[in-house]
Motif scaffolding. Structure first.
Motif, PDB file in Angstrom:
ATOM      1  N   SER A   1       0.825  -1.206   0.000  1.00 37.32           N
ATOM      2  CA  SER A   1       0.000   0.000   0.000  1.00 37.32           C
ATOM      3  C   SER A   1       0.863   1.262   0.000  1.00 37.32           C
ATOM      4  O   SER A   1       0.496   2.271  -0.608  1.00 37.32           O
ATOM      5  N   LEU A   2       2.012   1.211   0.660  1.00 33.05           N
ATOM      6  CA  LEU A   2       2.911   2.368   0.691  1.00 33.05           C
ATOM      7  C   LEU A   2       3.561   2.588  -0.670  1.00 33.05           C
ATOM      8  O   LEU A   2       3.680   3.731  -1.140  1.00 33.05           O
ATOM      9  N   ILE A   3       4.003   1.512  -1.305  1.00 37.69           N
ATOM     10  CA  ILE A   3       4.612   1.629  -2.641  1.00 37.69           C
ATOM     11  C   ILE A   3       3.628   2.279  -3.602  1.00 37.69           C
ATOM     12  O   ILE A   3       3.972   3.220  -4.338  1.00 37.69           O
ATOM     13  N   HIS A   4       2.411   1.772  -3.626  1.00 37.01           N
ATOM     14  CA  HIS A   4       1.402   2.307  -4.549  1.00 37.01           C
ATOM     15  C   HIS A   4       0.938   3.700  -4.134  1.00 37.01           C
ATOM     16  O   HIS A   4       0.698   4.559  -4.994  1.00 37.01           O
ATOM     17  N   ASP A   5       0.814   3.936  -2.833  1.00 43.02           N
ATOM     18  CA  ASP A   5       0.356   5.233  -2.343  1.00 43.02           C
ATOM     19  C   ASP A   5       1.320   6.355  -2.733  1.00 43.02           C
ATOM     20  O   ASP A   5       0.904   7.494  -2.969  1.00 43.02           O
ATOM     21  N   ASP A   6       2.610   6.043  -2.817  1.00 39.38           N
ATOM     22  CA  ASP A   6       3.622   7.060  -3.118  1.00 39.38           C
ATOM     23  C   ASP A   6       3.736   7.380  -4.609  1.00 39.38           C
ATOM     24  O   ASP A   6       4.418   8.340  -4.979  1.00 39.38           O
ATOM     25  N   LEU A   7       3.097   6.586  -5.461  1.00 37.96           N
ATOM     26  CA  LEU A   7       3.239   6.771  -6.905  1.00 37.96           C
ATOM     27  C   LEU A   7       2.710   8.132  -7.364  1.00 37.96           C
ATOM     28  O   LEU A   7       1.826   8.711  -6.723  1.00 37.96           O
ATOM     29  N   PRO A   8       3.212   8.649  -8.476  1.00 37.49           N
ATOM     30  CA  PRO A   8       2.742   9.944  -8.992  1.00 37.49           C
ATOM     31  C   PRO A   8       1.236  10.002  -9.216  1.00 37.49           C
ATOM     32  O   PRO A   8       0.623  11.056  -9.030  1.00 37.49           O
ATOM     33  N   ALA A   9       0.634   8.896  -9.602  1.00 37.52           N
ATOM     34  CA  ALA A   9      -0.814   8.882  -9.832  1.00 37.52           C
ATOM     35  C   ALA A   9      -1.619   8.908  -8.543  1.00 37.52           C
ATOM     36  O   ALA A   9      -2.826   9.133  -8.573  1.00 37.52           O
ATOM     37  N   MET A  10      -0.953   8.682  -7.413  1.00 39.33           N
ATOM     38  CA  MET A  10      -1.643   8.663  -6.115  1.00 39.33           C
ATOM     39  C   MET A  10      -1.208   9.896  -5.318  1.00 39.33           C
ATOM     40  O   MET A  10      -1.634  11.003  -5.619  1.00 39.33           O
ATOM     41  N   ASP A  11      -0.347   9.707  -4.310  1.00 43.54           N
ATOM     42  CA  ASP A  11       0.080  10.832  -3.472  1.00 43.54           C
ATOM     43  C   ASP A  11       1.345  11.521  -3.972  1.00 43.54           C
ATOM     44  O   ASP A  11       1.720  12.577  -3.466  1.00 43.54           O
ATOM     45  N   ASN A  12       2.038  10.885  -4.921  1.00 44.10           N
ATOM     46  CA  ASN A  12       3.198  11.515  -5.570  1.00 44.10           C
ATOM     47  C   ASN A  12       4.224  11.985  -4.541  1.00 44.10           C
ATOM     48  O   ASN A  12       4.583  13.167  -4.480  1.00 44.10           O
ATOM     49  N   ASP A  13       4.729  11.049  -3.754  1.00 44.53           N
ATOM     50  CA  ASP A  13       5.699  11.381  -2.718  1.00 44.53           C
ATOM     51  C   ASP A  13       7.065  10.796  -3.052  1.00 44.53           C
ATOM     52  O   ASP A  13       7.160   9.667  -3.544  1.00 44.53           O
ATOM     53  N   ASP A  14       8.104  11.575  -2.774  1.00 44.75           N
ATOM     54  CA  ASP A  14       9.477  11.150  -3.079  1.00 44.75           C
ATOM     55  C   ASP A  14      10.183  10.520  -1.897  1.00 44.75           C
ATOM     56  O   ASP A  14      11.279   9.963  -2.067  1.00 44.75           O
ATOM     57  N   PHE A  15       9.588  10.615  -0.706  1.00 44.65           N
ATOM     58  CA  PHE A  15      10.254  10.090   0.487  1.00 44.65           C
ATOM     59  C   PHE A  15       9.281   9.264   1.322  1.00 44.65           C
ATOM     60  O   PHE A  15       8.106   9.583   1.461  1.00 44.65           O
TER      61      PHE A  15
ATOM     62  N   LEU B   1      -2.530  18.889   2.710  1.00 44.08           N
ATOM     63  CA  LEU B   1      -2.969  20.261   2.453  1.00 44.08           C
ATOM     64  C   LEU B   1      -2.749  20.638   0.996  1.00 44.08           C
ATOM     65  O   LEU B   1      -3.622  21.222   0.341  1.00 44.08           O
ATOM     66  N   ASP B   2      -1.579  20.268   0.464  1.00 41.95           N
ATOM     67  CA  ASP B   2      -1.261  20.595  -0.930  1.00 41.95           C
ATOM     68  C   ASP B   2      -2.231  19.920  -1.894  1.00 41.95           C
ATOM     69  O   ASP B   2      -2.596  20.495  -2.931  1.00 41.95           O
ATOM     70  N   ALA B   3      -2.639  18.687  -1.581  1.00 39.40           N
ATOM     71  CA  ALA B   3      -3.549  17.944  -2.455  1.00 39.40           C
ATOM     72  C   ALA B   3      -5.009  18.260  -2.170  1.00 39.40           C
ATOM     73  O   ALA B   3      -5.894  17.717  -2.840  1.00 39.40           O
TER      74      ALA B   3
ATOM     75  N   GLU C   1      11.234  16.002   8.526  1.00 43.42           N
ATOM     76  CA  GLU C   1      12.225  15.212   9.250  1.00 43.42           C
ATOM     77  C   GLU C   1      11.570  14.367  10.329  1.00 43.42           C
ATOM     78  O   GLU C   1      11.934  13.200  10.527  1.00 43.42           O
ATOM     79  N   GLU C   2      10.602  14.940  11.044  1.00 43.59           N
ATOM     80  CA  GLU C   2       9.905  14.194  12.088  1.00 43.59           C
ATOM     81  C   GLU C   2       9.049  13.081  11.516  1.00 43.59           C
ATOM     82  O   GLU C   2       8.967  11.986  12.075  1.00 43.59           O
ATOM     83  N   LEU C   3       8.411  13.352  10.381  1.00 44.08           N
ATOM     84  CA  LEU C   3       7.498  12.380   9.789  1.00 44.08           C
ATOM     85  C   LEU C   3       8.201  11.284   9.007  1.00 44.08           C
ATOM     86  O   LEU C   3       7.700  10.169   8.892  1.00 44.08           O
ATOM     87  N   GLY C   4       9.351  11.596   8.430  1.00 38.06           N
ATOM     88  CA  GLY C   4      10.014  10.653   7.544  1.00 38.06           C
ATOM     89  C   GLY C   4       9.386  10.609   6.164  1.00 38.06           C
ATOM     90  O   GLY C   4       9.731   9.771   5.327  1.00 38.06           O
ATOM     91  N   LYS C   5       8.443  11.517   5.904  1.00 38.89           N
ATOM     92  CA  LYS C   5       7.814  11.680   4.598  1.00 38.89           C
ATOM     93  C   LYS C   5       7.482  13.158   4.442  1.00 38.89           C
ATOM     94  O   LYS C   5       7.569  13.926   5.399  1.00 38.89           O
ATOM     95  N   THR C   6       7.113  13.559   3.256  1.00 38.76           N
ATOM     96  CA  THR C   6       6.898  14.972   2.991  1.00 38.76           C
ATOM     97  C   THR C   6       5.726  15.517   3.801  1.00 38.76           C
ATOM     98  O   THR C   6       4.605  15.015   3.693  1.00 38.76           O
ATOM     99  N   ALA C   7       6.000  16.532   4.606  1.00 38.54           N
ATOM    100  CA  ALA C   7       4.948  17.157   5.405  1.00 38.54           C
ATOM    101  C   ALA C   7       4.090  18.061   4.526  1.00 38.54           C
ATOM    102  O   ALA C   7       4.540  18.581   3.501  1.00 38.54           O
ATOM    103  N   GLY C   8       2.836  18.235   4.924  1.00 39.44           N
ATOM    104  CA  GLY C   8       1.945  19.148   4.223  1.00 39.44           C
ATOM    105  C   GLY C   8       1.361  18.612   2.937  1.00 39.44           C
ATOM    106  O   GLY C   8       0.711  19.362   2.189  1.00 39.44           O
TER     107      GLY C   8
END
Length: 316
Positions: free
Chosen positions: A129-143, A291-293, A281-288
């Motif tokens: 779920s994390l691999i797919h959730d991070d994809l550009p078509a989903m949450d588009n996260d780099d970290f 809100l951005d989405a 840094e605290e989250l280990g993933k992109t904060a905000g």
């Protein structure tokens, strides 16, 4: 950071502390099969010397070893996809879902070796779920967990297929490696795992989450539906599968299900709050990112103070 500690530790205490009190003999006297194990005196639980952090660390180390042993390439043709799968599966984390599964098994007097394949499977499903959730078509996260996400390193194509393979391997692993329990229990576990990731589970909740982005008229009932299935469903499977493998009755499972749904809600509310209050840094993933989405979240609908109240109610 105080809320990070609360979401990681205090919410978990809701299940794990009573579970271990029961497993190690500090529960009230029995009244029917497993009754004492599911009805621990809260005051007694609160004053026990049980060290939750030590227990979580013990189970995390145990789970890491099991995860590492669970996935190997068997020929050169599978080296790349298995490398991608292992990269995300072994990327760290608290291993909450396996820990809850093992704790529930202990709570009902079961052997954690019987539940270990299911604990591994739960983390495989979560990792998918994390691999797919991070994809550009989903949450588009780099970290993710402070490291580059799978698709950043391996590309969208391999990341999608690695997630697919992780999901199928999760079920295969339970079927092939669960020993010492009746076949009916294994089938019951496979059913619960399947439900947790299907239309009335993680996938359905994620679709609703995506479709509600940017929508001005989403209400609290819809938001709770999203979180019940996107987040709580896999936590419910973790607790209920662990209990089922220890021979839980239908009544026990119903209690575990209610318990886990509340944990799942508390986790997701905390996650929503942290997205707007904590740093990358605290989250280990992109904060905000929420809100951005323009995602529908508890802070968006209720504000931070009311969201914290909802978290407290779910915890209590």
């Amino acid at each position: 950071s105080s809320l990070i500690r609360s979401s990681d530790m205090e919410v978990l205490r809701l299940l794990v502390l009573p579970a271990l009190c029961a497993a190690y003999g500090t529960a009230r006297a029995p009244s029917g099969r497993h009754a004492s194990r599911l009805a621990v005196d809260p005051a007694m639980a609160a004053t026990t010397a049980f060290d939750l952090k030590a227990y979580m660390e013990e189970k995390r180390v145990y789970t890491e070893e099991a995860l590492d042993a669970s996935l190997r390439s068997t020929c050169s043709q599978t080296d790349l996809i298995v490398e991608s799968m292992r990269y995300s599966l072994l990327a760290g984390g608290k291993r909450v879902r396996p820990m809850l599964c093992l704790a529930a098994t202990e709570m009902l007097g079961g052997d954690i070796s019987v539940a270990t394949p299911t604990a591994v499977s739960l983390e495989m499903i979560h990792t998918m779920s994390l691999i797919h959730d991070d994809l550009p078509a989903m949450d588009n996260d780099d970290f993710r967990r402070g490291k580059p996400t799978n698709h950043v390193l391996y590309g969208d194509d391999v990341a999608i297929l690695a997630g697919d393979a992780m999901l199928s391997t999760a079920f295969e692993y339970v079927a092939a490696n669960t020993k010492g329990v009746a076949a009916e229990r294994v089938v019951q576990v496979l059913r619960m795992l399947g439900e947790s990731v299907g239309p009335m589970g993680l996938a359905g909740g994620q679709v609703m989450d995506l479709k509600c982005e940017g929508q001005p008229d989403v209400g609290i009932d819809t938001l709770q539906w999203i979180h019940t299935y996107k987040t709580a469903a896999l936590l419910k499977a973790a607790v209920c599968c662990g209990a089922a493998l220890a021979g839980a009755s239908d009544e026990d499972l119903a209690r575990c299900e209610t318990y886990a749904n509340k944990i799942g809600l508390a986790f997701q509310v905390a996650d929503d709050i942290l997205d707007v209050t904590a740093s990358t840094e605290e989250l280990g993933k992109t904060a905000g990112k929420d809100l951005d989405a323009d995602k529908t979240t508890y802070p968006k609908l209720l504000g931070l103070d009311r969201s914290r109240e909802v978290w407290t109610v779910a915890y209590q």
